[in-house]
Structures are given as C-alpha cells and as structure tokens.
Design an enzyme around this catalytic site. Sequence first.
Site, mmCIF file in Angstrom:
data_model
loop_
_atom_site.group_PDB
_atom_site.id
_atom_site.type_symbol
_atom_site.label_atom_id
_atom_site.label_comp_id
_atom_site.label_asym_id
_atom_site.label_seq_id
_atom_site.Cartn_x
_atom_site.Cartn_y
_atom_site.Cartn_z
ATOM 1 N N GLU A 50 44.546 48.626 42.757
ATOM 2 C CA GLU A 50 44.692 47.511 43.694
ATOM 3 C C GLU A 50 46.110 46.956 43.655
ATOM 4 O OE1 GLU A 50 42.665 46.306 45.923
ATOM 5 O OE2 GLU A 50 40.922 47.558 45.440
ATOM 6 N N SER B 230 37.638 48.843 49.030
ATOM 7 C CA SER B 230 36.896 48.591 47.792
ATOM 8 C C SER B 230 35.654 49.456 47.616
ATOM 9 C CB SER B 230 36.514 47.116 47.693
ATOM 10 O OG SER B 230 37.657 46.335 47.441
#
Length: 324
Positions: A188, A89
């Site tokens: 993602e 992330s």
Amino acid sequence: MDCCCSFRSLSMQCMPMVFSGSFLRNGVLCSCALLMATVSFSAEVPEGDSVAIREIVRPLKAHVGVSAVMLDTGESVSVGDEAFYPMQSVYKFPLALSVLKRVDQGVLDLDQKVKVTRDQLPEKTWSPLRDRFPQGGEFPLKELLRFSVQESDNNACDILFSLIGGPANVQKDLKEWGVENMNVKYTEADTHRNHEWQYSNSARPTAMTSLFRMFDEGKILKKDTQLFLWDMMASCATGAERLKGLLPKEYVVAHKTGTGGTLPDGAVSAINDAGIIVLPGGRRMAVTVFVMNSKDSPAVCEGTIASVARWLCTEWKAAGGVKK
C-alpha cells in the site's frame, strides 16, 4: 473504504475489449495493466448467460470484468476476462492466505504479539488501526489480520507484508498454488508513492474466482485457518452495497472489497468485490466483479455489482440447479 487518494493520468498501452456503449474512455492504465487474450467460454456455458450479464453492466461508463463459478458443479460464466484489472484491496485476500499458510507451517502464530510503532502507521491512508491506536502498540497477529481483511486497513496490510517478506512472497505462493493471471507486486505504501503501481497489483476476474474456489475446497489452508479466514470475510465491514447489496439476509456473503481513488479526469480507478456467496439451500458460488476506470459514481458502480450478484443468485440457471 479501501483507499482514499487521488491518482494522476497514466498512459494507455493497449485497448481492452469495450462493450457496446460508453465504456473505457480515455483509458488510464500503466504499461502492465492490461494483457490481451481471446475471451473463451466453456462449451457447457450458454452464451446467453454472458449476454445477460453484459446487459446489466452495459449502462456503466467503465470497463467491467465478471466471473462466477458454482462450486459444486463447476458451471461458470465470465465477461470482460480479457483484461487485467487493478485489484486494490481485494489483494488483501491472497495476502491473508499467505500469512495463514505460515501459521499452518508453524512459522507464525495467530496469538503472537506483533509490535507496531507509530512510524508504521502513516497518515493519509485508510487505517482504522491508526485511528484507534495512533501511538501503535502490541497486537495479536489475528487482530492485524482482522483489521486488514474485515476493515481493509492499509497500514495493517503493510505490517502483514513485512512479516512474510513482502509482496514477492505472496507472488511465490500464488505460483505454488497454480494461480495464474494474478500479480501482487507492491505494498500500500508503494502505491501511495507511485499511483501507477496500483494497476500492477492486478488480476483477471477468473483468476480471483479460481483462488476463492481453491480456498473453499481446502487446497490452500488447514481447516482451522480456513474457517478463521472465512469468518472474517463473512463479517466484512466494507462494501455492504456491493455483492450483498440486493440479496436477502439469508444469503451469506464472505468477501473482500477493493476501492480506488479519483483520477484527474474524474474517473474512479476501481470499485471491486469478490468472494463466495452461500445460497439459501447451501450451494456456494464464487463471484468476482471488477469495475475499472468508471466515469460513474461509486454508488452507481456498487449498484451494478449488486445487480450482477442478484442475477447470478436468482436468475442464473446454474445457481438453481441440483448438485450433480
């Protein structure tokens, strides 16, 4: 928390430099995970600086990359920069830069409402946005950025990708900004479908540190959007035990974390933190610490990241110097 899924074994295509001790064991990498290069240090950087950091990270059964730069003098140190590490992330930082670039251009507006449907909020991924608004709704762009940057929301991240045309446009922006050795290729949702792709969203530590330096110097965003992103990162809700874990409260840490899942052999694919630390006297330091394929627990990895940050801030001579 940035990612919560388990990953299957990946074939290792090349062996990175391993510090003496038990580091990268049964390396878990896809074909593009690591690129080899000779580690080089500036002639102005004492070799003892890198040796000191190596001693801090030596106990970890992992592959570790560290990069730090004093933003006023350019003094730097790096360890393990021969490898590409999965950003996890942390790549939401370059994504936020790309979104805010379009705000500066007038293509997007921080107050514009973005409709989010239930279908855009899949389960089995880290998403405070979905947990609070399971049916979706309309959200200001700035709120989706906040979810993505401050809370590391994976669904908000992918909604932002959709607004700018996908990861390829983040990669184009990185090229435009002159950033090398950083790859943003998959969303993602992509990496949840194919866990090998987490290693393709990769960077060398010095590349991430360089991006933070350009951000700090105002080379990417206008002042208002730069301050907006800075404030979000300074209020990051994740990784309290990483870069800022052992620093006194007077240190400001504007950062973005990244966390991988557990691999079949029990290793954790990534425990990362990167950002800018403001020292009590006002000097700023860009720092990146990537921990890859660790056989140690996340808590142990976080403690090592915190120890690296403490050494850089309190013992590294470059941090104690006077601005030139």
